[in-house]
Design a protein around this motif. Structure first.
Motif, short mmCIF file in Angstrom:
data_model
loop_
_atom_site.label_atom_id
_atom_site.label_comp_id
_atom_site.label_asym_id
_atom_site.label_seq_id
_atom_site.Cartn_x
_atom_site.Cartn_y
_atom_site.Cartn_z
N MET A 1 0.81 -1.43 0.00
CA MET A 1 0.03 -0.04 0.07
C MET A 1 0.84 1.31 -0.09
N ALA A 2 1.86 1.27 0.82
CA ALA A 2 2.84 2.40 0.99
C ALA A 2 3.44 2.74 -0.40
N ASN A 3 3.89 1.66 -1.17
CA ASN A 3 4.71 1.90 -2.44
C ASN A 3 3.61 2.24 -3.57
N ILE A 4 2.49 1.46 -3.77
CA ILE A 4 1.88 1.49 -5.13
C ILE A 4 0.51 2.17 -5.02
N ARG A 5 0.21 2.29 -3.78
CA ARG A 5 -1.12 3.34 -3.69
C ARG A 5 -0.44 4.62 -3.35
N GLU A 6 0.38 4.97 -1.83
CA GLU A 6 0.32 6.00 -1.39
C GLU A 6 1.75 6.82 -2.46
N ASP A 7 2.74 6.24 -2.69
CA ASP A 7 3.93 6.66 -3.51
C ASP A 7 3.84 6.69 -4.88
N LYS A 8 3.06 5.62 -5.61
CA LYS A 8 3.10 5.63 -6.72
C LYS A 8 1.98 6.20 -7.47
N GLY A 9 0.91 5.88 -6.67
CA GLY A 9 -0.65 6.40 -7.21
C GLY A 9 -1.18 5.44 -8.11
N TYR A 10 -0.65 4.03 -8.26
CA TYR A 10 -1.18 3.11 -9.41
C TYR A 10 -2.53 2.76 -9.30
N THR A 11 -2.99 2.88 -8.05
CA THR A 11 -4.29 1.92 -7.46
C THR A 11 -5.01 2.65 -6.23
N TYR A 12 -6.13 2.48 -6.17
CA TYR A 12 -6.77 2.77 -4.72
C TYR A 12 -6.17 1.74 -3.79
N GLY A 13 -6.11 0.43 -4.09
CA GLY A 13 -6.12 -0.52 -3.04
C GLY A 13 -5.54 -1.69 -3.69
N GLY B 1 -5.90 -27.63 1.34
CA GLY B 1 -4.62 -26.92 0.55
C GLY B 1 -4.87 -25.43 1.12
N GLY B 2 -3.95 -24.59 0.52
CA GLY B 2 -4.07 -23.14 0.84
C GLY B 2 -3.40 -22.41 -0.28
N SER B 3 -3.21 -21.15 -0.06
CA SER B 3 -2.81 -20.22 -1.15
C SER B 3 -2.23 -19.05 -0.63
N PHE B 4 -1.46 -18.30 -1.18
CA PHE B 4 -0.83 -17.18 -1.00
C PHE B 4 -1.21 -16.29 -2.33
N PHE B 5 -1.50 -15.07 -2.08
CA PHE B 5 -2.10 -14.31 -3.17
C PHE B 5 -1.81 -12.96 -3.00
N ILE B 6 -1.83 -12.20 -4.19
CA ILE B 6 -1.32 -10.67 -4.07
C ILE B 6 -2.64 -10.29 -5.31
N ALA B 7 -3.60 -9.30 -5.00
CA ALA B 7 -4.56 -9.00 -5.68
C ALA B 7 -4.75 -7.27 -6.01
N THR B 8 -5.02 -6.77 -7.14
CA THR B 8 -5.03 -5.16 -7.29
C THR B 8 -5.70 -5.11 -8.73
N GLU B 9 -6.03 -4.00 -8.78
CA GLU B 9 -6.49 -3.40 -10.11
C GLU B 9 -5.73 -2.06 -10.25
N VAL B 10 -5.04 -1.90 -11.54
CA VAL B 10 -4.19 -0.64 -11.53
C VAL B 10 -4.67 -0.07 -12.97
N GLY B 11 -4.13 1.24 -13.16
CA GLY B 11 -4.39 1.80 -14.51
C GLY B 11 -3.50 0.95 -15.52
N ALA B 12 -4.35 0.79 -16.67
CA ALA B 12 -3.70 -0.09 -17.89
C ALA B 12 -2.26 0.24 -17.91
N ASP B 13 -2.16 1.46 -18.11
CA ASP B 13 -0.70 1.93 -18.59
C ASP B 13 0.27 1.83 -17.47
N CYS C 1 0.50 -1.48 -15.47
CA CYS C 1 0.41 -2.79 -15.21
C CYS C 1 1.91 -3.25 -14.85
N LYS C 2 2.51 -3.09 -15.98
CA LYS C 2 3.84 -3.69 -16.05
C LYS C 2 4.67 -3.18 -14.98
N ASP C 3 4.58 -1.81 -14.64
CA ASP C 3 5.45 -1.21 -13.68
C ASP C 3 4.84 -1.58 -12.47
N THR C 4 3.70 -1.87 -11.91
CA THR C 4 3.18 -2.57 -10.72
C THR C 4 3.92 -3.81 -10.62
#
Length: 425
Positions: free
Chosen positions: A290-302, A313-325, A327-330
């Motif tokens: 959150m500190a990097n991708i939302r607060e610093d970069k402003g790529y996403t709301y969350g 079983g189980g899983s580890f996951f990361i989830a977000t929606e970012v500006g399409a432009d 995406c690679k930087d995220t």
């Protein structure tokens, strides 16, 4: 006078006391756990059933049967069920999960002799009327059509399918799945699954002796098991060979990203330490993601990360929606944050903040007797005891930055993550 320039004092949480249930077992095999506490004459009763073994040829039966339980019985229509419950100020709901399905009733003690017979009827005499089934199928197909327009929904479905394979955890329902539902299949599934030997009954609230006796009498001798026991085993998980999945949507303004890996569940000794590491990384609002991708970069709301734990079983996951432009930087920034945790020790101040957040969240989640019952369900259905929570608080308080760095290197290899992108990349 309060000096608002000074942060309020906080005290360390020494231990957390959990209410433990009284256990009885009915002659028909139904297990009852009672959490007797509270001042109000209100009880919550949950009838929890293990889902039957997943059948890829008929994948929606567990969900469809549970959802349609209140659509009518031999003696009551759906409207009559709703009217009877509402008349006595009670509340009834059905819930479907990957491993269990349940019926939940909130009722005043004094009205249980009116509301319990309705539940008994639902659990023993549901008929799944053809007309309501067709309505259910039509409504679910319409909901699916809307959901599939959302990038995050498609990404979640694709991710689950990749890491869980052809199992109940990896199921992404299709229009044909709903279309193929048949009433005879629902009835057969219902009779095999909703029987007392496959039921865990959890009661929480101010439980009067007469009320408990009524519950036991209603769901003991008059509730029989079928000839065939419920098969609640599940197929083994088979993750996909491919690690990258991209669904292009040329007009998308945002791209949904979901990535991660199959992981250990809460029975594994590393699960609780990894909960601490995950919280630092992406598990709360003050996390590094959150500190990097939302607060610093402003790529996403969350953006967030999490650990999923299931019986099989189980899983580890990361989830977000970012500006399409961006995406690679995220993805680049996510990898950077993972590598920092693998190469640098978490500072004491940051780790202290996470400790307080996690212990405070646990304490804050125990606001009433229903919350204590929920904590019990987490461990009971995982085959664990109450020492799980003792170990959890101890782990949070004592785990070191060195150990967290070691765990990051043990489990997190960005190149081996399953990565799903829906939108533009």
């Amino acid at each position: 006078m309060i000096d608002r320039k000074l942060a309020p004092e906080f005290k360390a949480i020494d231990n957390i006391k959990l209410i433990k249930p009284e256990h009885t077992k009915l002659d028909n095999g139904c297990n009852i756990y009672c959490f007797n506490s509270g001042d109000q004459e209100l009880v919550r009763i949950e009838w929890i059933f293990g889902n039957l073994r997943f059948d890829a040829a008929k994948p929606l039966l567990n969900m469809a049967v549970n959802t349609m339980l209140t659509e009518g019985t031999d003696t009551l229509t759906a409207a009559q069920i709703a009217d009877k419950i509402d008349f006595y100020g009670a509340f009834l709901q059905v819930d479907y999960g990957y491993e269990n399905s349940q019926v939940t009733l909130y009722s005043l003690n004094k009205h249980l002799h009116h509301t319990l017979p309705v539940i008994k009827d639902i659990l023993t005499a549901s008929v799944f009327p053809e007309k309501e089934l067709e309505t259910f199928k039509r409504n679910q197909q319409q909901k699916l059509q809307v959901s599939l327009q959302k990038n995050d929904v498609v990404a979640r479905r694709d991710f689950n399918k990749a890491i869980y394979g052809d199992t109940i955890y990896g199921l992404g329902a299709t229009f044909d799945n709903y279309k193929s539902l048949q009433r005879d299949d629902l009835l057969a599934h219902y009779k095999k699954m909703y029987q007392p030997s496959n039921c865990t009954l959890i009661i929480a609230g101010k439980i009067e002796p007469d009320a408990l006796k009524l519950i036991k009498d209603t769901f003991d001798s008059n509730w029989k098991n079928g000839l065939e026991p419920a098969d609640t085993t599940q197929p083994s998980l088979q993750p996909a060979a491919d690690l990258f999945y991209y669904t292009e949507k040329p007009e998308a303004l945002q791209s949904a990203i979901r990535m991660g890996m199959p992981f250990v569940n809460r029975n594994h000794p590393d699960f609780q330490p990894m909960q601490v590491l995950n919280t630092v990384f992406g598990g709360y609002f003050g996390s590094r993601l959150m500190a990097n991708i939302r607060e610093d970069k402003g790529y996403t709301y969350g953006i967030g990360s999490g650990l999923g734990s299931f019986k099989h079983g189980g899983s580890f996951f990361i989830a977000t929606e970012v500006g399409a432009d961006v995406c690679k930087d995220t993805l680049t920034e996510i990898e950077k944050e993972i590598n920092l945790l693998k190469t640098e020790l978490i500072p004491d101040e940051e780790l202290s903040l996470v400790r307080n957040f996690m212990l405070g969240s646990l304490l804050g989640s125990l606001e009433n007797v229903f919350s204590h019952a929920d904590k019990f369900k987490n461990i009971h259905f995982a085959g664990l005891g109450y020492d799980y929570y003792d170990k959890y608080t101890s782990t949070i308080k004592t785990i070191t930055a060195d150990k967290l760095k070691e765990l990051a290197n043990k489990y997190w290899n960005f190149d081996q993550f399953y990565k799903v992108i829906v939108g533009k990349y």
